[in-house]
Motif scaffolding. Structure first.
Motif, PDB file in Angstrom:
ATOM      1  N   SER A   1     -15.295  18.547  -5.524  1.00 26.61           N
ATOM      2  CA  SER A   1     -15.479  19.783  -6.289  1.00 26.61           C
ATOM      3  C   SER A   1     -15.966  20.930  -5.407  1.00 26.61           C
ATOM      4  O   SER A   1     -15.916  22.098  -5.817  1.00 26.61           O
ATOM      5  N   VAL A   2     -16.431  20.597  -4.194  1.00 26.12           N
ATOM      6  CA  VAL A   2     -17.041  21.621  -3.337  1.00 26.12           C
ATOM      7  C   VAL A   2     -16.032  22.681  -2.909  1.00 26.12           C
ATOM      8  O   VAL A   2     -16.244  23.882  -3.100  1.00 26.12           O
ATOM      9  N   THR A   3     -14.911  22.241  -2.327  1.00 26.69           N
ATOM     10  CA  THR A   3     -13.951  23.207  -1.794  1.00 26.69           C
ATOM     11  C   THR A   3     -13.367  24.114  -2.879  1.00 26.69           C
ATOM     12  O   THR A   3     -13.320  25.336  -2.687  1.00 26.69           O
ATOM     13  N   PRO A   4     -12.915  23.583  -4.037  1.00 28.05           N
ATOM     14  CA  PRO A   4     -12.412  24.494  -5.079  1.00 28.05           C
ATOM     15  C   PRO A   4     -13.456  25.511  -5.526  1.00 28.05           C
ATOM     16  O   PRO A   4     -13.123  26.687  -5.760  1.00 28.05           O
ATOM     17  N   PHE A   5     -14.716  25.067  -5.653  1.00 29.50           N
ATOM     18  CA  PHE A   5     -15.775  26.001  -6.060  1.00 29.50           C
ATOM     19  C   PHE A   5     -15.939  27.109  -5.026  1.00 29.50           C
ATOM     20  O   PHE A   5     -16.006  28.299  -5.374  1.00 29.50           O
ATOM     21  N   LEU A   6     -16.001  26.724  -3.755  1.00 27.11           N
ATOM     22  CA  LEU A   6     -16.223  27.709  -2.703  1.00 27.11           C
ATOM     23  C   LEU A   6     -15.078  28.709  -2.609  1.00 27.11           C
ATOM     24  O   LEU A   6     -15.297  29.918  -2.494  1.00 27.11           O
ATOM     25  N   LEU A   7     -13.838  28.204  -2.675  1.00 31.67           N
ATOM     26  CA  LEU A   7     -12.690  29.106  -2.580  1.00 31.67           C
ATOM     27  C   LEU A   7     -12.649  30.081  -3.754  1.00 31.67           C
ATOM     28  O   LEU A   7     -12.355  31.271  -3.580  1.00 31.67           O
ATOM     29  N   LYS A   8     -12.946  29.576  -4.938  1.00 36.03           N
ATOM     30  CA  LYS A   8     -12.955  30.443  -6.116  1.00 36.03           C
ATOM     31  C   LYS A   8     -14.049  31.496  -6.017  1.00 36.03           C
ATOM     32  O   LYS A   8     -13.828  32.677  -6.306  1.00 36.03           O
ATOM     33  N   ARG A   9     -15.235  31.070  -5.591  1.00 33.12           N
ATOM     34  CA  ARG A   9     -16.355  32.001  -5.512  1.00 33.12           C
ATOM     35  C   ARG A   9     -16.140  33.037  -4.409  1.00 33.12           C
ATOM     36  O   ARG A   9     -16.461  34.224  -4.588  1.00 33.12           O
ATOM     37  N   VAL A  10     -15.582  32.602  -3.272  1.00 34.00           N
ATOM     38  CA  VAL A  10     -15.291  33.550  -2.194  1.00 34.00           C
ATOM     39  C   VAL A  10     -14.274  34.587  -2.667  1.00 34.00           C
ATOM     40  O   VAL A  10     -14.394  35.784  -2.362  1.00 34.00           O
ATOM     41  N   ASN A  11     -13.294  34.149  -3.445  1.00 36.30           N
ATOM     42  CA  ASN A  11     -12.311  35.095  -3.975  1.00 36.30           C
ATOM     43  C   ASN A  11     -12.973  36.120  -4.895  1.00 36.30           C
ATOM     44  O   ASN A  11     -12.667  37.317  -4.839  1.00 36.30           O
ATOM     45  N   GLU A  12     -13.905  35.644  -5.727  1.00 41.17           N
ATOM     46  CA  GLU A  12     -14.617  36.570  -6.624  1.00 41.17           C
ATOM     47  C   GLU A  12     -15.452  37.570  -5.829  1.00 41.17           C
ATOM     48  O   GLU A  12     -15.458  38.768  -6.133  1.00 41.17           O
ATOM     49  N   LEU A  13     -16.133  37.073  -4.817  1.00 41.66           N
ATOM     50  CA  LEU A  13     -17.027  37.925  -4.037  1.00 41.66           C
ATOM     51  C   LEU A  13     -16.275  38.930  -3.149  1.00 41.66           C
ATOM     52  O   LEU A  13     -16.815  39.968  -2.788  1.00 41.66           O
ATOM     53  N   THR A  14     -15.031  38.594  -2.810  1.00 37.58           N
ATOM     54  CA  THR A  14     -14.237  39.513  -1.993  1.00 37.58           C
ATOM     55  C   THR A  14     -13.326  40.393  -2.844  1.00 37.58           C
ATOM     56  O   THR A  14     -12.463  41.101  -2.320  1.00 37.58           O
ATOM     57  N   GLY A  15     -13.517  40.339  -4.155  1.00 40.98           N
ATOM     58  CA  GLY A  15     -12.706  41.181  -5.038  1.00 40.98           C
ATOM     59  C   GLY A  15     -11.237  40.829  -5.038  1.00 40.98           C
ATOM     60  O   GLY A  15     -10.372  41.694  -5.249  1.00 40.98           O
ATOM     61  N   GLY A  16     -10.925  39.561  -4.810  1.00 34.04           N
ATOM     62  CA  GLY A  16      -9.536  39.105  -4.824  1.00 34.04           C
ATOM     63  C   GLY A  16      -8.857  39.140  -3.465  1.00 34.04           C
ATOM     64  O   GLY A  16      -7.719  38.665  -3.333  1.00 34.04           O
ATOM     65  N   ASP A  17      -9.521  39.688  -2.461  1.00 32.41           N
ATOM     66  CA  ASP A  17      -8.897  39.795  -1.136  1.00 32.41           C
ATOM     67  C   ASP A  17      -8.566  38.433  -0.538  1.00 32.41           C
ATOM     68  O   ASP A  17      -7.523  38.253   0.104  1.00 32.41           O
ATOM     69  N   SER A  18      -9.452  37.454  -0.737  1.00 29.14           N
ATOM     70  CA  SER A  18      -9.226  36.146  -0.120  1.00 29.14           C
ATOM     71  C   SER A  18      -8.037  35.429  -0.766  1.00 29.14           C
ATOM     72  O   SER A  18      -7.262  34.756  -0.078  1.00 29.14           O
ATOM     73  N   LEU A  19      -7.866  35.570  -2.084  1.00 27.14           N
ATOM     74  CA  LEU A  19      -6.728  34.941  -2.744  1.00 27.14           C
ATOM     75  C   LEU A  19      -5.417  35.594  -2.315  1.00 27.14           C
ATOM     76  O   LEU A  19      -4.419  34.912  -2.064  1.00 27.14           O
ATOM     77  N   ALA A  20      -5.426  36.912  -2.209  1.00 30.83           N
ATOM     78  CA  ALA A  20      -4.227  37.620  -1.749  1.00 30.83           C
ATOM     79  C   ALA A  20      -3.856  37.167  -0.341  1.00 30.83           C
ATOM     80  O   ALA A  20      -2.671  36.945  -0.036  1.00 30.83           O
ATOM     81  N   ALA A  21      -4.867  37.002   0.508  1.00 30.20           N
ATOM     82  CA  ALA A  21      -4.620  36.523   1.864  1.00 30.20           C
ATOM     83  C   ALA A  21      -4.100  35.088   1.838  1.00 30.20           C
ATOM     84  O   ALA A  21      -3.197  34.726   2.605  1.00 30.20           O
ATOM     85  N   ASN A  22      -4.652  34.271   0.947  1.00 36.58           N
ATOM     86  CA  ASN A  22      -4.238  32.878   0.816  1.00 36.58           C
ATOM     87  C   ASN A  22      -2.749  32.785   0.485  1.00 36.58           C
ATOM     88  O   ASN A  22      -2.001  32.008   1.092  1.00 36.58           O
TER      89      ASN A  22
END
Length: 330
Positions: free
Chosen positions: A280-301
């Motif tokens: 559960s760690v990695t999904p939580f971290l990726l989701k939270r990083v995306n929230e904190l970066t305003g969606g930038d990390s998901l767009a990059a992903n």
């Protein structure tokens, strides 16, 4: 000489697909035809579809990635377990079903495969499980976003992804944007060395860091073309080393999230993740990083996965040409 060539040929030829039928593994007709006729095939994981982003964005991205593979001369084989049946290659309807189910689908690593099958469940394969099934089918190239690795503070928690041990024992080349930057990249590279995994950076001396092209870690090997990557995979296959190859493709600079902002978000997410354990760690971290970066990390992903698919498909096509040529000559 004949004996030596015979040994090598056994290592480079694809296994007959009938053995998968006997094991209850379903190979999609398009994938089966490609493997039988010597067309390049690219394996794709399904965790990124079910756990990586919300519906319908996950479905559209999965379609686009498959289209990129086809446009570059190879056949995509998205791997998942559906109703207890391991599937190598999904139909459009199956892909959408997986996308709609989202996190209700079990995140399935190698260790989880027997349980999901026995319960006739649905499993989204991680890197380790996807590599396992790809290898069974003789698929030599697998494209993903980024691999798991040694978690930060891993020396205390012993949290090390099974992706790394799978790379040490399964002869599949994994094309990715490096190790997820939420992890401990230097320790992950050390662990890969211990496992005997050939680590290659594509067109750069620095190992990429998933959201950004730069990790500060020098890559052990460098390849400047898909042909060089295919040469490395061919050599590994001919010798029957039995280990995988990790090819790190840096995200294009125009799509890279600002490294400073991502690192700041990672530190905040790690603090918030205290008490969360296991897969559960990695999904939580990726989701939270995306929230904190305003969606930038998901767009990059999304952009890095598409770029990996482009490179991976070209490698698979180049590799198929080489192995086909060698088989005929032997």
């Amino acid at each position: 000489m004949a004996c030596r060539i015979s040994v090598i040929s056994r290592h480079i030829s694809s296994p007959p697909l009938e053995h998968l039928d006997d094991l209850g593994v379903r190979v999609a007709p398009e994938v089966r035809s490609a493997l039988s006729s010597g067309v390049g095939v690219v394996a794709l994981e399904s965790t990124i579809v079910s756990h990586g982003m919300p519906y319908p964005q996950n479905f559209h991205t999965a379609q686009e990635v498959e289209s990129i593979v086809r446009a570059n001369g190879a056949v995509p084989a998205t791997i998942a377990i559906l109703d207890g049946v391991p599937c190598i290659g999904l139909s459009l309807a199956e892909l959408e079903r997986l996308a709609k189910l989202g996190t209700m689908v079990s995140k399935t690593a190698r260790r989880d495969i027997p349980y999901v099958i026995a319960r006739r469940g649905n499993g989204a394969t991680t890197v380790s499980a996807t590599m396992f099934f790809a290898s069974k089918a003789g698929i030599k190239v697998f494209v993903t976003g980024g691999i798991g690795g040694v978690h930060r503070q891993g020396e205390s928690t012993m949290d090390v992804s099974s992706d790394l041990t799978e790379l040490g024992k399964t002869p599949v080349a994994v094309v990715c944007a490096g190790v997820k930057s939420i992890l401990d990249i230097p320790r992950t590279l050390e662990y890969l060395e211990t496992q005997g995994v050939t680590v290659v950076s594509y067109s750069t001396d620095e190992f990429p860091a998933f959201f950004t092209p730069n990790s500060g870690c020098k890559a052990p090997c460098r390849a400047d073309s898909v042909e060089e990557c295919a040469d490395i995979i061919e050599a590994n296959t001919k010798l029957g080393l039995g280990s995988g190859i990790l090819i790190g493709v840096p995200i294009p600079a125009e799509h890279a999230a600002a490294a400073k902002n991502v690192e700041s978000a990672i530190q905040s997410a790690l603090h918030e993740a205290e008490g969360i354990a296991g897969n559960s760690v990695t999904p939580f971290l990726l989701k939270r990083v995306n929230e904190l970066t305003g969606g930038d990390s998901l767009a990059a992903n999304i952009q890095l996965v598409k770029n990996n698919a482009l490179v991976g498909a070209k490698i698979a096509t180049a590799l198929t040409t080489r192995l086909s040529r060698f088989t005929k000559s032997s």
